[in-house]
Write a protein that holds these residues in place. Sequence first.
Motif, PDB file in Angstrom:
ATOM      1  N   GLU A  26       0.896  -1.225  -0.039  1.00 42.42           N
ATOM      2  CA  GLU A  26      -0.032  -0.042  -0.058  1.00 42.42           C
ATOM      3  C   GLU A  26       0.858   1.293  -0.031  1.00 42.42           C
ATOM      4  O   GLU A  26       0.070   2.216  -0.317  1.00 42.42           O
ATOM      5  CB  GLU A  26      -1.026  -0.033   1.288  1.00 42.42           C
ATOM      6  N   ASP A  27       2.203   1.227   0.273  1.00 40.14           N
ATOM      7  CA  ASP A  27       2.825   2.226   0.340  1.00 40.14           C
ATOM      8  C   ASP A  27       3.048   2.951  -0.918  1.00 40.14           C
ATOM      9  O   ASP A  27       3.504   4.132  -1.308  1.00 40.14           O
ATOM     10  CB  ASP A  27       4.328   2.069   0.876  1.00 40.14           C
ATOM     11  N   PHE A  28       2.863   2.217  -2.200  1.00 43.20           N
ATOM     12  CA  PHE A  28       3.049   2.492  -3.470  1.00 43.20           C
ATOM     13  C   PHE A  28       1.978   3.331  -3.980  1.00 43.20           C
ATOM     14  O   PHE A  28       1.916   4.173  -5.125  1.00 43.20           O
ATOM     15  CB  PHE A  28       2.809   1.664  -4.459  1.00 43.20           C
ATOM     16  N   LYS A  29       1.043   3.870  -2.904  1.00 45.14           N
ATOM     17  CA  LYS A  29       0.022   4.678  -3.024  1.00 45.14           C
ATOM     18  C   LYS A  29       0.558   6.178  -2.888  1.00 45.14           C
ATOM     19  O   LYS A  29       0.037   7.215  -3.389  1.00 45.14           O
ATOM     20  CB  LYS A  29      -1.247   4.865  -2.133  1.00 45.14           C
TER      21      LYS A  29
ATOM     22  N   SER B 280      -4.005  -9.885  -9.930  1.00 45.64           N
ATOM     23  CA  SER B 280      -5.103  -8.840 -10.260  1.00 45.64           C
ATOM     24  C   SER B 280      -5.899  -8.803  -9.220  1.00 45.64           C
ATOM     25  O   SER B 280      -6.443  -7.658  -9.059  1.00 45.64           O
ATOM     26  CB  SER B 280      -5.673  -9.622 -11.585  1.00 45.64           C
ATOM     27  N   LYS B 281      -6.283  -9.643  -8.566  1.00 46.85           N
ATOM     28  CA  LYS B 281      -7.334  -9.577  -7.296  1.00 46.85           C
ATOM     29  C   LYS B 281      -6.588  -8.732  -6.141  1.00 46.85           C
ATOM     30  O   LYS B 281      -7.454  -7.781  -5.521  1.00 46.85           O
ATOM     31  CB  LYS B 281      -7.265 -10.968  -6.579  1.00 46.85           C
ATOM     32  N   ASP B 282      -5.454  -8.562  -5.939  1.00 53.08           N
ATOM     33  CA  ASP B 282      -4.687  -8.038  -4.888  1.00 53.08           C
ATOM     34  C   ASP B 282      -4.816  -6.461  -5.372  1.00 53.08           C
ATOM     35  O   ASP B 282      -5.248  -5.649  -4.483  1.00 53.08           O
ATOM     36  CB  ASP B 282      -3.388  -8.220  -4.660  1.00 53.08           C
ATOM     37  N   LEU B 283      -4.496  -6.262  -6.638  1.00 52.88           N
ATOM     38  CA  LEU B 283      -4.601  -4.692  -7.036  1.00 52.88           C
ATOM     39  C   LEU B 283      -6.283  -4.211  -6.877  1.00 52.88           C
ATOM     40  O   LEU B 283      -6.571  -3.081  -6.648  1.00 52.88           O
ATOM     41  CB  LEU B 283      -4.008  -4.454  -8.442  1.00 52.88           C
ATOM     42  N   ASP B 284      -7.287  -5.094  -7.149  1.00 51.84           N
ATOM     43  CA  ASP B 284      -8.299  -4.616  -7.141  1.00 51.84           C
ATOM     44  C   ASP B 284      -8.929  -4.304  -5.604  1.00 51.84           C
ATOM     45  O   ASP B 284      -9.592  -3.372  -5.293  1.00 51.84           O
ATOM     46  CB  ASP B 284      -9.278  -5.627  -8.127  1.00 51.84           C
TER      47      ASP B 284
ATOM     48  N   LEU C 166      -5.232  -0.604  -6.008  1.00 46.48           N
ATOM     49  CA  LEU C 166      -3.948  -0.108  -6.439  1.00 46.48           C
ATOM     50  C   LEU C 166      -3.724  -0.006  -8.015  1.00 46.48           C
ATOM     51  O   LEU C 166      -2.541   0.299  -8.507  1.00 46.48           O
ATOM     52  CB  LEU C 166      -2.921  -1.335  -5.899  1.00 46.48           C
ATOM     53  N   ARG C 167      -4.981  -0.088  -8.626  1.00 42.87           N
ATOM     54  CA  ARG C 167      -4.707  -0.108 -10.262  1.00 42.87           C
ATOM     55  C   ARG C 167      -4.162   1.355 -10.675  1.00 42.87           C
ATOM     56  O   ARG C 167      -3.425   1.387 -11.630  1.00 42.87           O
ATOM     57  CB  ARG C 167      -6.391  -0.243 -10.946  1.00 42.87           C
TER      58      ARG C 167
END
Length: 339
Positions: free
Chosen positions: A141-144, A176-180, A184-185
């Motif tokens: 989540e730090d990549f937000k 894909s599930k994690d990103l959704d 994080l998309r």
Amino acid sequence: MNAVKYLSRIALGAATAFAMTATAVTSDVAAQEPGEGKSIEMARATWDTGWFQAEIYKQLFEELGYEVGQVRTLDNPPFYQAVGQGDIDLWVNGWFPLHDTYRDAFEEGASIVGFVAEGGALQGYLVDKKSAEEYGITSIEDFKKPEIKEAFDANGDGKADLVACPPGWGCEEKISKDLDELELRDHINPIKAGYSASMADALGRYRQGDPILFYTWTPNWTVGILQPGEDVVWIEMPNATEDTTVAGVEGCVNDPCALGWQANDIRPVANNDFLNENPAIRAVLEEARIPLDDIFAQNAKMNEGEDSPEDIQRHASEWIANNQDLVDGWLEAGRQAAM
């Protein structure tokens, strides 16, 4: 010589000849391997880190007399459909529970049998250690955060680049599930090109001092070259559960490590009719095991350039020779099961 004695000798000679013939036939049958006259349609996965294991099993089957032709390289969906339908007999590259999503495709006609490697097959996301320390990265989540997203943006699209999985791999669906789920998309760009090529590109950026973010699994050459704890660190997932949190993961930002991915077993999957007709194969699949450290070592050799089909065949032959007593036990179990 009277007629009675003469006839008795003839009868005795015939009985002796019959017994000798029967003994010879029994000896021939005993000497015959259970796979004589039979063939196996075998597949292997598209990830080359599983080809060593596939080659070891191929050579074991050949030792039992089976003819194993060209091993077909298949993505997960076509393999699981084919093995369930009986178009392919088996492979030894199943990852469970990751491949549970394919059970509907194969469970009516095929079964999971034995273990290639039981437990310890980890998966998750890693970043280079330098960037993790510089930006305080501990979670996906730090990549937000804008400054982190910008640092990991190699192609200028405004998103952090993640070496992900090609279409058709079990990990592609999970990523894909994690990103959704984590929204994080808009922040992470999953690279779905060929994994080895994508990782080679990431490794090149790392060696130039640039940040990298990638998914990987073990055993894999990536964590042989980029050592967790020294070069890279495993980061955590906020949606991790008890089942996806693992203690003692070397190089993780925390212990226990909330990887967000379950540790997997590497397992063979084979068609049921094929197993019923070939008890020797079932026995070998149930008995055989390959240590993860040995798979790591072979994968490192491939990454260093020993990656031709001939190299992989030689690696498998050498492993069998170095573990001959163990292998002989598996083969004997197969022969006994076929009697």
